[in-house]
Enzyme design. Structure first.
Site, PDB file in Angstrom:
ATOM      1  N   GLY A 157      -7.951   7.612  -5.697  1.00  0.00           N
ATOM      2  CA  GLY A 157      -6.712   7.336  -6.424  1.00  0.00           C
ATOM      3  C   GLY A 157      -6.996   6.326  -7.519  1.00  0.00           C
ATOM      4  N   GLY A 159      -5.058   5.411 -10.124  1.00  0.00           N
ATOM      5  CA  GLY A 159      -3.812   5.192 -10.869  1.00  0.00           C
ATOM      6  C   GLY A 159      -3.765   3.740 -11.311  1.00  0.00           C
ATOM      7  N   ARG A 160      -2.597   3.120 -11.210  1.00  0.00           N
ATOM      8  CA  ARG A 160      -2.458   1.728 -11.665  1.00  0.00           C
ATOM      9  C   ARG A 160      -3.381   0.791 -10.886  1.00  0.00           C
ATOM     10  NH1 ARG A 160       2.357   4.168 -11.832  1.00  0.00           N
ATOM     11  NH2 ARG A 160       3.729   3.894 -13.638  1.00  0.00           N
ATOM     12  N   ASP A 180      -9.554  11.375  -8.280  1.00  0.00           N
ATOM     13  CA  ASP A 180      -8.114  11.431  -8.521  1.00  0.00           C
ATOM     14  C   ASP A 180      -7.769  12.731  -9.239  1.00  0.00           C
ATOM     15  OD1 ASP A 180      -5.467  11.172  -9.374  1.00  0.00           O
ATOM     16  OD2 ASP A 180      -5.631   8.997  -9.523  1.00  0.00           O
ATOM     17  N   GLU A 217       2.554  14.382   2.336  1.00  0.00           N
ATOM     18  CA  GLU A 217       2.103  15.421   3.280  1.00  0.00           C
ATOM     19  C   GLU A 217       0.648  15.810   3.027  1.00  0.00           C
ATOM     20  OE1 GLU A 217       4.818  18.723   3.323  1.00  0.00           O
ATOM     21  OE2 GLU A 217       6.438  17.358   3.931  1.00  0.00           O
ATOM     22  N   ARG A 242      -1.860   3.032   2.298  1.00  0.00           N
ATOM     23  CA  ARG A 242      -0.911   3.281   3.373  1.00  0.00           C
ATOM     24  C   ARG A 242      -1.650   3.660   4.649  1.00  0.00           C
ATOM     25  NH1 ARG A 242       2.321   0.862   0.962  1.00  0.00           N
ATOM     26  NH2 ARG A 242       4.435   1.421   0.391  1.00  0.00           N
ATOM     27  N   ASP A 267      -4.769  -3.371   5.178  1.00  0.00           N
ATOM     28  CA  ASP A 267      -3.538  -4.125   4.901  1.00  0.00           C
ATOM     29  C   ASP A 267      -2.308  -3.361   5.361  1.00  0.00           C
ATOM     30  OD1 ASP A 267      -2.085  -6.350   3.645  1.00  0.00           O
ATOM     31  OD2 ASP A 267      -1.380  -4.802   2.252  1.00  0.00           O
ATOM     32  N   GLU A 272       4.084  -0.559  11.695  1.00  0.00           N
ATOM     33  CA  GLU A 272       4.026  -1.996  11.357  1.00  0.00           C
ATOM     34  C   GLU A 272       5.236  -2.710  11.982  1.00  0.00           C
ATOM     35  OE1 GLU A 272       3.880  -1.881   7.081  1.00  0.00           O
ATOM     36  OE2 GLU A 272       1.730  -1.561   7.048  1.00  0.00           O
ATOM     37  N   HIS A 299       0.331  -6.211   5.585  1.00  0.00           N
ATOM     38  CA  HIS A 299       0.997  -5.532   4.461  1.00  0.00           C
ATOM     39  C   HIS A 299       1.497  -6.553   3.433  1.00  0.00           C
ATOM     40  CE1 HIS A 299       3.340  -1.666   3.246  1.00  0.00           C
ATOM     41  NE2 HIS A 299       3.063  -2.400   2.180  1.00  0.00           N
ATOM     42  N   ALA A 301      -0.652  -7.298   0.629  1.00  0.00           N
ATOM     43  CA  ALA A 301      -1.543  -7.226  -0.542  1.00  0.00           C
ATOM     44  C   ALA A 301      -0.755  -7.461  -1.834  1.00  0.00           C
ATOM     45  CB  ALA A 301      -2.247  -5.876  -0.590  1.00  0.00           C
ATOM     46  N   PHE A 302       0.472  -6.995  -1.861  1.00  0.00           N
ATOM     47  CA  PHE A 302       1.291  -7.103  -3.081  1.00  0.00           C
ATOM     48  C   PHE A 302       1.804  -8.521  -3.323  1.00  0.00           C
ATOM     49  CE2 PHE A 302       5.603  -7.856  -1.515  1.00  0.00           C
ATOM     50  CZ  PHE A 302       5.424  -7.632  -0.156  1.00  0.00           C
TER      51      PHE A 302
HETATM   52  N1  LIG Z   1      -0.425  -2.897   0.296  1.00  0.00           N
HETATM   53  C1  LIG Z   1       0.489  -3.144  -0.613  1.00  0.00           C
HETATM   54  O1  LIG Z   1       1.069  -4.221  -0.652  1.00  0.00           O
HETATM   55  C2  LIG Z   1       0.814  -2.105  -1.640  1.00  0.00           C
HETATM   56  C3  LIG Z   1       0.410  -0.805  -1.485  1.00  0.00           C
HETATM   57  N2  LIG Z   1       0.704   0.124  -2.435  1.00  0.00           N
HETATM   58  C4  LIG Z   1       0.238   1.504  -2.221  1.00  0.00           C
HETATM   59  O2  LIG Z   1      -0.714   1.809  -3.245  1.00  0.00           O
HETATM   60  C5  LIG Z   1      -0.477   3.139  -3.690  1.00  0.00           C
HETATM   61  C6  LIG Z   1      -0.971   3.278  -5.134  1.00  0.00           C
HETATM   62  O3  LIG Z   1      -0.189   2.495  -5.999  1.00  0.00           O
HETATM   63  P1  LIG Z   1      -0.312   2.646  -7.586  1.00  0.00           P
HETATM   64  O4  LIG Z   1      -1.725   2.659  -7.998  1.00  0.00           O
HETATM   65  O5  LIG Z   1       0.576   1.629  -8.173  1.00  0.00           O
HETATM   66  O6  LIG Z   1       0.303   4.091  -7.787  1.00  0.00           O
HETATM   67  P2  LIG Z   1       0.025   5.095  -8.974  1.00  0.00           P
HETATM   68  O7  LIG Z   1       1.065   6.159  -8.850  1.00  0.00           O
HETATM   69  O8  LIG Z   1      -0.108   4.382 -10.269  1.00  0.00           O
HETATM   70  O9  LIG Z   1      -1.408   5.732  -8.613  1.00  0.00           O
HETATM   71  C7  LIG Z   1      -1.616   6.579  -7.530  1.00  0.00           C
HETATM   72  C8  LIG Z   1      -2.719   7.558  -7.930  1.00  0.00           C
HETATM   73  O10 LIG Z   1      -3.062   8.339  -6.772  1.00  0.00           O
HETATM   74  C9  LIG Z   1      -3.384   9.638  -7.256  1.00  0.00           C
HETATM   75  N3  LIG Z   1      -3.359  10.615  -6.184  1.00  0.00           N
HETATM   76  C10 LIG Z   1      -2.309  11.332  -5.708  1.00  0.00           C
HETATM   77  N4  LIG Z   1      -2.722  12.147  -4.715  1.00  0.00           N
HETATM   78  C11 LIG Z   1      -4.059  11.937  -4.568  1.00  0.00           C
HETATM   79  C12 LIG Z   1      -5.051  12.477  -3.711  1.00  0.00           C
HETATM   80  N5  LIG Z   1      -4.756  13.427  -2.811  1.00  0.00           N
HETATM   81  N6  LIG Z   1      -6.313  12.021  -3.827  1.00  0.00           N
HETATM   82  C13 LIG Z   1      -6.646  11.086  -4.749  1.00  0.00           C
HETATM   83  N7  LIG Z   1      -5.755  10.548  -5.599  1.00  0.00           N
HETATM   84  C14 LIG Z   1      -4.468  10.962  -5.502  1.00  0.00           C
HETATM   85  C15 LIG Z   1      -2.361   9.902  -8.353  1.00  0.00           C
HETATM   86  O11 LIG Z   1      -2.792  10.942  -9.230  1.00  0.00           O
HETATM   87  C16 LIG Z   1      -2.284   8.539  -9.030  1.00  0.00           C
HETATM   88  O12 LIG Z   1      -3.168   8.464 -10.128  1.00  0.00           O
HETATM   89  C17 LIG Z   1       1.047   3.321  -3.531  1.00  0.00           C
HETATM   90  O13 LIG Z   1       1.378   4.684  -3.370  1.00  0.00           O
HETATM   91  C18 LIG Z   1       1.368   2.500  -2.327  1.00  0.00           C
HETATM   92  O14 LIG Z   1       1.361   3.332  -1.195  1.00  0.00           O
HETATM   93  C19 LIG Z   1       1.372  -0.208  -3.571  1.00  0.00           C
HETATM   94  C20 LIG Z   1       1.798  -1.485  -3.772  1.00  0.00           C
HETATM   95  C21 LIG Z   1       1.598  -2.521  -2.799  1.00  0.00           C
HETATM   96  O1  LIG Z   2       5.159  -1.586  -3.093  1.00  0.00           O
HETATM   97  C1  LIG Z   2       4.596  -1.083  -2.114  1.00  0.00           C
HETATM   98  O2  LIG Z   2       4.396   0.121  -2.006  1.00  0.00           O
HETATM   99  C2  LIG Z   2       4.138  -1.948  -1.034  1.00  0.00           C
HETATM  100  O3  LIG Z   2       3.363  -1.527  -0.201  1.00  0.00           O
HETATM  101  C3  LIG Z   2       4.659  -3.320  -0.954  1.00  0.00           C
HETATM  102  O4  LIG Z   2       5.283  -3.443   0.238  1.00  0.00           O
HETATM  103  P1  LIG Z   2       6.581  -2.600   0.567  1.00  0.00           P
HETATM  104  O5  LIG Z   2       6.282  -1.155   0.338  1.00  0.00           O
HETATM  105  O6  LIG Z   2       7.608  -3.055  -0.371  1.00  0.00           O
HETATM  106  O7  LIG Z   2       6.829  -2.865   1.983  1.00  0.00           O
END
Ligand SMILES: NC(=O)C1=CN([C@@H]2O[C@H](COP(=O)(O)OP(=O)(O)OC[C@H]3O[C@@H](n4cnc5c(N)ncnc54)[C@H](O)[C@@H]3O)[C@@H](O)[C@H]2O)C=CC1
Ligand SMILES: O=C(O)C(=O)COP(=O)(O)O
Length: 334
Positions: A157, A159-160, A180, A217, A242, A267, A272, A299, A301-302
């Site tokens: 992945g 992405g951001r 990705d 899924e 996740r 994380d 949880e 959980h 990290a953010f």
């Molecule tokens: N632990 C924490 O505190 C946090 C965890 N997260 C998790 O991080 C994930 C990613 O966040 P962002 O980068 O901001 O999202 P984003 O949407 O910018 O990037 C996600 C990337 O995953 C790619 N993707 C989708 N399906 C895929 C697959 N099967 N294999 C490989 N890549 C695939 C997408 O094309 C996209 O480029 C979120 O979905 C969230 O679950 C996000 C924020 C906080």
């Molecule tokens: O922004 C996310 O996806 C995060 O994992 C941060 O924690 P939350 O989902 O808000 O419990």
């Protein structure tokens, strides 16, 4: 007394007490109905039916609650991931949904990077060793480390957050492999990583795997027993995405216990707070075989003071724009 407010915005639950910052951003013509619970079975139907918009943090949102959102023009999640929201039910009800994609990218990337560096340098293992050392203080029996520029990190992945991780890995000299399927050809050139065409290439070629894709899924169980078996011997795994991606704790325990995997840092977990799986018991009780090889953060990290404010501000602003303009920014559902 009849309310002078023009709109009612529901907030299911909140990480920091009362939603005062949201009230400031939403403005004086908005009444906030704060449910103060992550348990959707406790959401009152009549209160849901009054809402013009709903903000969700930790709560699940399923068909029963959604059926009562009869006035609602949009649901907005505070966070990025939305696997607890029933998008199909929202779609059937004609309610658009938005997430909050840009509030904590740097923090999660820093957290993943800290985990990568700490496990690669075996900080916690060395700490455990030096705490209980018997004869050899300085050079102990732990397997020697490869240098960063001989080490491949597989980023799942890009992405951001994945991109921010790539940008952090580069100055350390790591070899970076990214997978990705959602990114267009050439993305790897713009960002600076080698593109893997198949997930299996990440598993079989990486010394360290870090997960940054959403849970859905398609990705649930991405790293199950089969995936873990495909990892290189001595692999390190980092999951700040996740828990659903790595939900098979039996397989993770087996891979760590046998030594097939060197270490894991996690994380996010499917459940949880996590339950009493034997792997977690071994971690809690600091059993010798696992010492320093499994690291779990709750959980967060953010989390930073800036990200928490940004998260709340951005989510509330998304709702304010919706109320003013009828337009839902960061809309996920079509
Ligand atoms: N632990 C924490 O505190 C946090 C965890 N997260 C998790 O991080 C994930 C990613 O966040 P962002 O980068 O901001 O999202 P984003 O949407 O910018 O990037 C996600 C990337 O995953 C790619 N993707 C989708 N399906 C895929 C697959 N099967 N294999 C490989 N890549 C695939 C997408 O094309 C996209 O480029 C979120 O979905 C969230 O679950 C996000 C924020 C906080
Ligand atoms: O922004 C996310 O996806 C995060 O994992 C941060 O924690 P939350 O989902 O808000 O419990």
């Amino acid at each position: 007394m009849v309310s002078q407010k023009k709109y009612v915005v529901g907030i299911t639950d909140h990480m920091i007490g009362t939603p005062d910052l949201e009230a400031d951003v939403l403005g004086e013509d908005v009444e906030i109905d704060f449910f103060a619970s992550t348990d959707e079975t406790r959401f009152d139907a009549e209160r849901l039916a009054r809402l013009d918009a709903l903000m969700v943090w930790g709560a699940r949102l399923g068909p029963k609650s959604i059926a009562h959102l009869t006035r609602c023009k949009g649901v907005v999640r505070y966070g990025v991931g939305y696997e607890k929201i029933d998008l199909s039910a929202l779609k059937r009800a004609g309610i658009p949904f938005a997430n909050n994609p840009d509030y904590g990218t740097e923090e999660v990337a820093d957290h993943a990077m800290a985990m990568i560096l700490s496990l690669h340098r075996r900080l916690w293992e060395h700490d455990a060793h030096s705490r209980s050392y018997v004869s050899s203080w300085q050079v102990n029996s732990l397997k020697p480390l490869p240098r960063a520029n001989r080490t491949t990190v597989g980023v799942v992945g890009v992405g951001r957050i994945g991109t921010a991780v790539v940008n952090r890995l580069k100055p350390f000299g790591y070899r970076i492999l990214g997978y990705d399927p959602g990114q267009p050809p050439g993305h790897e050139k713009a960002i600076g990583y080698e593109r893997a065409e198949r997930l299996d290439d990440i598993f079989t070629r990486s010394d360290i795997v870090t997960l940054h894709c959403p849970a859905n899924e398609e990705t649930r169980g991405m790293l199950g027993a089969d995936g873990l078996a495909r990892l290189r011997p001595g692999a390190i795994l980092v999951n700040t995405a996740r828990g659903e991606l790595l939900h098979d704790l039996n397989a993770l325990e087996a891979a760590l216990r046998s030594g097939h995997m060197a270490a894991a840092a996690i994380d996010t977990m499917e459940q949880e707070p996590p339950g009493n799986h034997p792997l977690l018991t071994a971690w809690r009780e600091r059993e010798d075989w696992l010492a320093g090889r499994l690291v779990i953060t709750p959980h967060n990290a953010f989390y930073s003071d800036h990200a928490a404010v940004e998260m709340r501000h951005n989510a509330a602003q998304t709702v304010r724009i919706l109320l003013d303009q009828g337009r839902l920014r960061n809309r996920v559902t079509t």
